[in-house]
Design a protein around this motif. Structure first.
Motif: not given
Length: 307
Positions: A283-307
């Motif tokens: 559970s602890a691993v899933l919480v940490v990894v999921s939050i990291i992935l959400i942040v990374l994918f959101r950053i990636k999506k924001k860059k795609q929309l900005a380009s």
């Protein structure tokens, strides 16, 4: 055996019910009925979400036919792997699911792997499938946890809190009736678990001449937590930023709730030869990894929309 289940601090009592019914001479466990009901409702919710997001509902019925079978196998194998002591003397008992013994994380892992393969074959987006299907998984968990209620299992430590639950001592695990020497041998190397069980044994109550243990109804906590998570994800699903975000939010949200609920339980599965609870670690691993992935994918999506 029939017995009562009492919630003394809120004045609710379930009178004299057993763990199953008999139809035409065949014993059918309530546990199995509840799990089956959860599966059916899960498929219906996934199909409802598919319609809501302009997808083909039949795609999810097709997927469920594979995922349900494989997930049950995965849930059983996960449980057996970390509770081998229960089965080593009678391996055929692995096939008997009527008395419980399914670990949800094993089912989730199996479902995800099935989804990956299914999406490759069908050439569809895995993130979209997972975001839709996970709502069905959640409703299955919400309903399925009540199978633990009927089996008088998956409860927690002693409590006298508002939701304290009383269970007939004769209807629960032998941990609460066996000799102290047997109990100490059974929990050698796990002093925290032994202490929790001893606290329950030392705080039994008598009701109408029957001895009861009094514990946290952790199955109820998890069912309610998942209900809240389901409502949040349903409302958020139309506002997600990328495919796969809903299942990542599920993994983070469920993992967070499961971490603290698991800490209350007395029947945890442990890493082999260690006092570390498997579900809490995962559970602890899933919480940490999921939050990291959400942040990374959101950053990636924001860059795609900005380009």
């Amino acid at each position: 055996m029939k017995s009562n289940v009492i919630f003394p601090n809120i004045g609710i009592e379930f009178d004299n019910f057993g763990t199953g019914i008999t139809l035409f001479g065949i014993d059918i466990a309530f546990y199995g009925i509840v799990i089956a009901l959860g599966m059916v409702c899960g498929v219906l919710v996934a199909q409802w979400q598919a319609k809501r997001t302009n997808q083909d509902p039949e795609l999810y019925l097709d997927f469920a036919l594979y995922a349900i079978i494989i997930s049950v196998i995965g849930a059983r194998l996960y449980y057996v792997a970390f509770a081998w002591g229960e089965f080593k003397d009678n391996p055929l008992s692995i096939l008997n699911l009527r008395t419980g013994g399914l670990a949800i994380y094993g089912g989730v892992i199996a479902a995800v792997l099935t989804g990956v393969v299914y999406c490759k074959i069908k050439k569809i987006n895995f993130g979209l499938l997972a975001d839709t299907g996970v709502l069905g998984l959640l409703i299955g968990q919400i309903i399925g946890r009540w199978g633990n209620f009927f089996n008088r299992e998956a409860f927690g430590k002693y409590t006298d809190g508002p939701l304290a639950m009383q269970l007939d001592l004769r209807a629960v695990s032998s941990d609460y009736t066996c000799s102290l020497a047997t109990l100490e041998a059974r929990y050698a190397g796990r002093p925290a678990a032994l202490e929790s069980i001893m606290q329950i044994r030392n705080n039994t109550v008598m009701v109408d001449g029957i001895e009861y243990i009094q514990v946290h109804p952790t199955f109820l906590y998890e069912s309610l937590w998942n209900l809240g998570l389901l409502i949040i994800l349903i409302f958020y699903s139309k506002h997600k930023k990328f495919n796969g975000e809903i299942i990542l939010l599920y993994l983070a949200g469920y993992g967070f709730g499961r971490f603290w609920i698991e800490g209350l339980r007395t029947d945890q599965l442990f890493m082999w030869g260690s006092p570390l609870a498997v579900s809490q670690m995962l559970s602890a691993v899933l919480v940490v990894v999921s939050i990291i992935l959400i942040v990374l994918f959101r950053i990636k999506k924001k860059k795609q929309l900005a380009s």
